[in-house]
Design a protein around this motif. Structure first.
Motif, PDB file in Angstrom:
ATOM      1  N   UNK A 158       1.702 -14.389  -4.207  1.00  0.00           N
ATOM      2  CA  UNK A 158       2.135 -14.159  -5.607  1.00  0.00           C
ATOM      3  C   UNK A 158       0.938 -14.802  -6.502  1.00  0.00           C
ATOM      4  N   UNK A 159       0.849 -15.880  -6.523  1.00  0.00           N
ATOM      5  CA  UNK A 159      -0.323 -16.527  -7.484  1.00  0.00           C
ATOM      6  C   UNK A 159      -1.599 -16.121  -7.185  1.00  0.00           C
ATOM      7  N   UNK A 160      -2.097 -15.286  -6.155  1.00  0.00           N
ATOM      8  CA  UNK A 160      -3.230 -14.887  -5.920  1.00  0.00           C
ATOM      9  C   UNK A 160      -3.351 -13.551  -6.539  1.00  0.00           C
ATOM     10  N   UNK A 161      -2.516 -12.958  -7.019  1.00  0.00           N
ATOM     11  CA  UNK A 161      -2.384 -11.522  -7.525  1.00  0.00           C
ATOM     12  C   UNK A 161      -3.015 -11.841  -9.045  1.00  0.00           C
ATOM     13  N   UNK A 165      -3.125  -7.091 -12.376  1.00  0.00           N
ATOM     14  CA  UNK A 165      -2.963  -6.211 -11.341  1.00  0.00           C
ATOM     15  C   UNK A 165      -1.703  -6.427 -10.612  1.00  0.00           C
ATOM     16  N   UNK A 166      -0.574  -7.013 -11.239  1.00  0.00           N
ATOM     17  CA  UNK A 166       0.643  -7.062 -10.826  1.00  0.00           C
ATOM     18  C   UNK A 166       1.247  -5.917 -10.758  1.00  0.00           C
ATOM     19  N   UNK A 407       7.787 -10.999  -0.879  1.00  0.00           N
ATOM     20  CA  UNK A 407       7.739 -11.556   0.739  1.00  0.00           C
ATOM     21  C   UNK A 407       7.220 -10.402   1.807  1.00  0.00           C
ATOM     22  N   UNK A 408       7.661  -9.340   1.727  1.00  0.00           N
ATOM     23  CA  UNK A 408       7.258  -8.296   2.774  1.00  0.00           C
ATOM     24  C   UNK A 408       5.678  -7.989   2.525  1.00  0.00           C
ATOM     25  N   UNK A 409       5.382  -7.935   1.146  1.00  0.00           N
ATOM     26  CA  UNK A 409       3.800  -7.820   0.970  1.00  0.00           C
ATOM     27  C   UNK A 409       2.959  -8.894   1.460  1.00  0.00           C
TER      28      UNK A 409
END
Length: 461
Positions: A158-161, A165-166, A407-409
């Motif tokens: 998540x932090x890498x998005x 772009x969220x 979590x699925x992503x």
């Protein structure tokens, strides 16, 4: 209907042409270890792509070849790892595909006419590719079997998005339902049972089963092909149908029996191990106004138990009273059709049935609706009670609200990276040759073995 028929004819003719081409083209499009991929294999899949109404695009052939190369790599590793598939699994997949083709073509005879070969011959032709595909699928499952996504992995993903772009999630709801389907009395059903029995007697007297199935059977999937359902195992039918189909000998015609679909009788054409080839005729009863009134009275009674007497909660009421097998054992909660594997109960409102969306839009969280009249996909009416468990408004993704989705992503990303790393390593260890016409394909960049590494013309198994 005419446009549909033309589209299906186009699909079958394209497939037939590509199959005929396979016997005349011997050009090798790719080599993977000890396996080869013919240009005709690529053309066959490309013909299917065009037949689905897609525009011509030669880049698709690059993607097709990449898919075939991938399948070969996985299948060859599967041999090393002693991964196999049962013949029954292959046969079931072949039969499933053939049923779809027969249904779309309008019957076995028409399909054979379009293919220019018998269904049996065509099944023999496609069986090796289907078997290899299933083996490759099992191999990929083994590669990713130990992938485990921890909370730390989810946080890192998540932090890498990038913040700009969220993704934005639409409004979602959790909705429960108790479904009441009208049931006919024995007297109301008797006329339909007698109709089925009358058709059975006509066949026993010498009339053609296939002709009567085409004229009278209400199974739209099999009626055009004379009621023929092809070969199937025990899992393909409802329990009542299975019990009859696997009891009879080849050639025998059953008594009339009832299932959730209506009244049937069937004939066994052939038995082959744990598979049976049958044809049947189905007569479906029509719901009467009286049965619908009885259905409403039952729905009203359950609503009173929930709201006035408060003697039962919604989850228990769904388990005891609902006629919907997909939700009654889940406390009545509907699952997101796009995320069934994760058993997510959060459903975007734009994915809801329009009637359910309309009713729940005016409900408060925690409230239960009065019984509402609905019409199912099969055209039959009934009543249902709805329960709005929660509502989540449209918002930018965040871990607090969307942890299961993120979590699925993250898990999918980890799986994809694991598979990609496996392929990168495996490609370096395997001789791979790609025909010059595909050398410019972006998707195939890095796939071919460098020329310097093939001077000895060694092909690694």
């Amino acid at each position: 209907m005419r446009k549909f028929g033309i589209a299906i004819l186009s699909i079958i003719l394209s497939i037939s042409a590509a199959q005929a081409q396979k016997h005349t083209l011997d050009k090798i499009a790719g080599v993977v270890g000890s396996g080869i991929i013919l240009q005709s294999d690529v053309e066959l899949k490309y013909a299917s792509y065009l037949a689905q109404g897609n525009p011509p695009n030669n880049d698709i052939k690059c993607q097709i070849l990449q898919s075939l190369l991938t399948q070969k790599l996985l299948a060859q590793q599967a041999v090393i790892d002693s991964i196999e598939v049962k013949d029954d699994d292959v046969d079931n997949d072949v039969e499933r595909r053939m049923r779809g083709m027969i249904q779309r073509a309008g019957g076995t005879d028409k399909l054979e006419q379009f293919l220019g070969r018998s269904v049996i011959q065509y099944k023999d032709e496609i069986r090796p590719d289907i078997k290899e595909g299933l083996i490759a699928q099992r191999m990929q499952q083994k590669i990713t079997a130990n992938v485990n996504t921890t909370p730390a992995d989810v946080q890192k993903f998540f932090n890498g998005i990038p913040k700009d772009s969220l993704p934005t999630f639409n409004k979602e709801v959790e909705v429960g339902q108790i479904v009441f389907n009208p049931k006919l009395s024995d007297a109301e059903k008797d006329a339909y049972r007698q109709k089925a029995e009358g058709l059975r007697k006509r066949i026993l007297a010498g009339e053609d089963f296939g002709n009567l199935a085409r004229l009278y059977s209400q199974d739209q999937g099999s009626a055009p092909s004379g009621g023929d359902l092809g070969f199937n195992d025990r899992t393909a039918f409802v329990k009542e149908f299975t019990a009859v189909a696997f009891k009879l000998k080849a050639g025998e015609i059953s008594q009339v029996f009832e299932s959730d679909f209506g009244f049937h009788f069937l004939q066994v054409i052939e038995r082959r191990g744990e598979q049976v080839h049958v044809r049947h005729i189905l007569i479906q009863p029509i719901i009467t106004p009286a049965s619908l009134e009885r259905d409403k009275a039952k729905a009203d009674s359950v609503y009173d138990l929930l709201m006035k007497n408060k003697k039962i909660d919604f989850s228990s009421a769904a388990t005891f009273y609902s006629d919907d097998k997909d939700t009654k054992y889940n406390g009545g909660m509907m699952l997101n059709a796009d995320n069934v594997e994760a058993r997510s109960t959060y459903i975007p409102t734009d994915k809801l049935d329009p009637l359910i969306a309309l009713v729940t839009d005016t409900m408060k969280v925690g409230s239960i609706s009065k019984p509402i009249l609905f019409t199912g996909a099969d055209g039959k009416q009934g009543y249902k009670i709805l329960y709005l468990k929660s509502t989540t408004n449209a918002h930018k993704a965040n871990l607090a609200q969307d942890y299961p989705k993120i979590k699925e992503y993250a898990n999918n990303d980890k799986i994809n990276r694991t598979v990609s790393e496996w392929f990168q390593k495996r490609r370096k260890e395997t001789f791979i040759k790609i025909d010059p016409q595909y050398q410019s394909c972006v998707t195939l960049k890095g796939w071919g073995t460098p020329v310097s590494a093939t001077t000895t013309a060694e092909v690694k198994p």
